[in-house]
Design a protein around this motif. Structure first.
Motif, short mmCIF file in Angstrom:
data_model
loop_
_atom_site.label_atom_id
_atom_site.label_comp_id
_atom_site.label_asym_id
_atom_site.label_seq_id
_atom_site.Cartn_x
_atom_site.Cartn_y
_atom_site.Cartn_z
N ARG A 14 43.96 39.69 52.77
CA ARG A 14 43.12 38.80 52.66
C ARG A 14 43.43 37.23 53.55
N TRP A 15 44.28 37.09 52.91
CA TRP A 15 44.40 35.51 53.49
C TRP A 15 44.02 34.98 55.00
N LYS A 16 44.19 36.06 56.01
CA LYS A 16 43.86 35.52 57.37
C LYS A 16 41.98 35.25 56.96
N ASN A 17 41.40 36.12 56.22
CA ASN A 17 39.98 35.31 56.45
C ASN A 17 39.73 34.22 55.84
N TYR A 18 40.58 33.54 54.61
CA TYR A 18 40.39 33.00 53.76
C TYR A 18 39.44 30.84 54.45
N ASP A 19 39.27 30.65 53.39
CA ASP A 19 38.67 29.71 54.09
C ASP A 19 39.16 28.39 53.21
N LEU A 20 38.57 27.41 52.99
CA LEU A 20 39.45 26.24 52.27
C LEU A 20 38.51 26.29 50.54
N TYR A 21 37.86 26.73 50.48
CA TYR A 21 37.16 26.99 49.18
C TYR A 21 38.33 28.60 48.64
N ASP A 22 38.52 29.25 49.54
CA ASP A 22 39.12 30.17 48.85
C ASP A 22 40.68 29.75 48.17
N TRP A 23 41.35 29.81 49.32
CA TRP A 23 42.68 28.71 49.02
C TRP A 23 42.39 27.53 47.74
N ALA A 24 41.33 27.16 47.53
CA ALA A 24 41.34 25.93 46.19
C ALA A 24 41.94 26.92 45.30
N ILE A 25 40.59 27.78 45.15
CA ILE A 25 39.79 28.74 44.00
C ILE A 25 41.34 29.60 43.72
N PHE A 64 35.49 38.45 46.64
CA PHE A 64 34.79 39.74 47.49
C PHE A 64 33.14 39.09 47.39
N SER A 65 32.49 37.50 47.23
CA SER A 65 31.14 37.15 46.82
C SER A 65 30.37 38.42 47.93
N PRO A 72 22.51 35.60 46.38
CA PRO A 72 23.14 34.24 47.85
C PRO A 72 24.41 34.89 47.47
N GLU A 73 25.26 34.83 48.15
CA GLU A 73 26.86 34.37 48.51
C GLU A 73 26.85 33.73 47.53
N LYS A 74 26.44 32.40 47.89
CA LYS A 74 26.86 30.65 47.38
C LYS A 74 26.88 30.60 45.91
N TYR A 75 25.21 31.65 44.81
CA TYR A 75 25.35 31.76 43.22
C TYR A 75 26.55 32.37 43.26
N VAL A 76 26.74 33.10 43.52
CA VAL A 76 28.22 33.85 43.32
C VAL A 76 29.59 33.68 42.81
N ARG A 77 29.45 31.98 44.32
CA ARG A 77 30.91 31.61 44.55
C ARG A 77 30.91 30.57 42.74
N VAL A 78 29.85 30.14 43.41
CA VAL A 78 29.94 29.29 42.48
C VAL A 78 29.67 29.81 40.74
N LEU A 79 29.46 30.71 40.40
CA LEU A 79 29.56 31.52 38.79
C LEU A 79 31.29 31.96 39.14
N GLY A 80 31.64 32.43 40.47
CA GLY A 80 33.20 32.34 39.72
C GLY A 80 33.74 31.74 39.47
N GLY A 81 33.78 30.55 40.22
CA GLY A 81 34.65 28.67 40.25
C GLY A 81 34.04 28.72 38.67
N LEU A 82 33.19 28.58 38.06
CA LEU A 82 32.93 28.36 36.90
C LEU A 82 33.53 29.14 35.51
N GLY A 83 33.66 30.25 35.89
CA GLY A 83 33.90 31.63 35.37
C GLY A 83 35.48 31.20 35.32
N VAL A 84 36.59 30.75 35.94
CA VAL A 84 38.04 30.40 35.90
C VAL A 84 37.58 28.55 35.56
N SER A 85 37.35 27.78 36.10
CA SER A 85 36.93 26.52 35.66
C SER A 85 37.02 26.58 33.88
N ILE A 86 35.62 26.93 32.88
CA ILE A 86 35.53 27.37 31.85
C ILE A 86 37.43 27.75 30.85
#
Length: 95
Positions: A14-25, A64-65, A72-86
């Motif tokens: 999936r690396w070709k489809n990554y945006d900045l946030y995907d690379w950051a996470i 894979f949000s 909404p995709e935005k909520y799933v991405r925020v929860l995914g980031g929070l899971g790794v961060s916590i």
């Protein structure tokens, strides 16, 4: 504990489809995984679920949000980031 690198098998496909946030996470998750492998954790099943399961599931949910349509995709991405961060913050604080 090396199973924490298992979700990174997504990267070659999936690396070709990554945006900045995907690379950051992804960089954040790799740093978490490297720190987890080098940390001295007690052998306990509950800690394994917290330090392996939740961040891995959160990383996959972030990447894979778009697969789910109920929220909404935005909520799933925020929860995914929070899971790794916590998990990363608790690993740094406790171990």
């Amino acid at each position: 504990m090396e199973l924490v690198f298992l979700p990174l098998l997504i990267l070659p496909f999936r690396w070709k489809n990554y945006d900045l946030y995907d690379w950051a996470i992804t960089v954040f998750y790799v740093s978490y995984a490297c720190f987890l492998v080098t940390a001295e954790l007690p052998q306990n099943g509950r800690l394994g679920h917290f330090y392996l399961g939740i961040p891995a599931f959160s990383y996959v949910a972030f990447i894979f949000s778009d697969w789910q349509t109920h929220y909404p995709e935005k909520y799933v991405r925020v929860l995914g980031g929070l899971g790794v961060s916590i998990a990363y913050i608790s690993l740094l604080v406790f171990f």
